[in-house]
Design a protein around this motif. Sequence first.
Motif, PDB file in Angstrom:
ATOM      1  N   ILE A  14       0.678  -1.294   0.044  1.00  0.00           N
ATOM      2  CA  ILE A  14       0.350  -0.051  -0.113  1.00  0.00           C
ATOM      3  C   ILE A  14       1.162   1.634  -0.216  1.00  0.00           C
ATOM      4  CG2 ILE A  14      -1.690   1.852   1.587  1.00  0.00           C
ATOM      5  CD1 ILE A  14      -2.707  -1.546   2.010  1.00  0.00           C
ATOM      6  N   ASN A  18       0.905   4.004  -2.876  1.00  0.00           N
ATOM      7  CA  ASN A  18       0.108   5.397  -2.330  1.00  0.00           C
ATOM      8  C   ASN A  18       1.419   5.930  -3.297  1.00  0.00           C
ATOM      9  OD1 ASN A  18      -1.659   4.460  -2.151  1.00  0.00           O
ATOM     10  ND2 ASN A  18      -2.167   4.711   0.039  1.00  0.00           N
ATOM     11  N   VAL A  62      -4.579   5.580  -6.249  1.00  0.00           N
ATOM     12  CA  VAL A  62      -4.210   5.516  -4.262  1.00  0.00           C
ATOM     13  C   VAL A  62      -5.074   4.829  -3.658  1.00  0.00           C
ATOM     14  CG1 VAL A  62      -3.700   7.171  -2.704  1.00  0.00           C
ATOM     15  CG2 VAL A  62      -3.208   7.698  -4.322  1.00  0.00           C
ATOM     16  N   THR A  64      -6.960   2.525  -0.097  1.00  0.00           N
ATOM     17  CA  THR A  64      -7.191   2.991   1.317  1.00  0.00           C
ATOM     18  C   THR A  64      -8.219   1.928   1.482  1.00  0.00           C
ATOM     19  OG1 THR A  64      -7.662   5.535   0.437  1.00  0.00           O
ATOM     20  CG2 THR A  64      -8.822   4.511   2.361  1.00  0.00           C
ATOM     21  N   THR A  66     -10.182  -0.637   3.184  1.00  0.00           N
ATOM     22  CA  THR A  66     -11.616  -0.641   3.822  1.00  0.00           C
ATOM     23  C   THR A  66     -11.409  -1.563   5.333  1.00  0.00           C
ATOM     24  OG1 THR A  66     -12.285  -1.827   2.290  1.00  0.00           O
ATOM     25  CG2 THR A  66     -12.258   1.127   2.696  1.00  0.00           C
ATOM     26  N   ALA A  75     -10.470  -2.482  -0.443  1.00  0.00           N
ATOM     27  CA  ALA A  75     -10.166  -1.130  -0.250  1.00  0.00           C
ATOM     28  C   ALA A  75     -10.279  -0.674  -1.710  1.00  0.00           C
ATOM     29  CB  ALA A  75      -8.106  -0.757  -0.519  1.00  0.00           C
ATOM     30  N   SER A  76     -10.935   0.899  -1.130  1.00  0.00           N
ATOM     31  CA  SER A  76     -11.091   1.513  -2.686  1.00  0.00           C
ATOM     32  C   SER A  76      -9.496   2.281  -3.301  1.00  0.00           C
ATOM     33  CB  SER A  76     -11.636   2.997  -2.238  1.00  0.00           C
ATOM     34  OG  SER A  76     -11.664   3.909  -3.111  1.00  0.00           O
ATOM     35  N   ASP A  78      -8.787   4.904  -6.107  1.00  0.00           N
ATOM     36  CA  ASP A  78      -8.497   5.963  -6.933  1.00  0.00           C
ATOM     37  C   ASP A  78      -7.844   6.497  -7.547  1.00  0.00           C
ATOM     38  OD1 ASP A  78      -9.837   7.648  -8.243  1.00  0.00           O
ATOM     39  OD2 ASP A  78     -10.008   9.075  -6.333  1.00  0.00           O
ATOM     40  N   SER A  87     -13.713   0.269  -5.166  1.00  0.00           N
ATOM     41  CA  SER A  87     -13.465  -1.424  -4.643  1.00  0.00           C
ATOM     42  C   SER A  87     -12.790  -1.681  -5.483  1.00  0.00           C
ATOM     43  CB  SER A  87     -15.075  -1.042  -3.867  1.00  0.00           C
ATOM     44  OG  SER A  87     -15.186  -0.022  -3.110  1.00  0.00           O
TER      45      SER A  87
END
Length: 107
Positions: A14, A18, A62, A64, A66, A75-76, A78, A87
């Motif tokens: 991650i 990111n 990126v 995120t 969850t 995870a999301s 974007d 998702s």
Amino acid sequence: MDYITLPQAVENFIAATNAHDVNALAAVFGDGATVRDDGTTYVGETEIREWIQVHLINPKIVITPTSFAGDRLVASGDGEFPGGPLSFAFVFDIKDDQVTDLTIDPV
């Protein structure tokens, strides 16, 4: 959001994604690793580096988180792609703090 405890290899995946850091992201994967994403299987460092560049770095993804249970991160995601954020489920096989197998599917 509640704090999600993740294995070190998933945290590294991650963070490198990111940060849009190709080398750090490639280092997350062990020798002979496999990635299954978007109907294609990528095997080994050369193919995985290409997948990283095309699917994560170029669109500036990126992630995120969850939720995380067992070996499955939801995870999301974007970035610079149509329809985001979306998702995804990331299913990791990990050995010695490196990803040996990763499957990504839309949720």
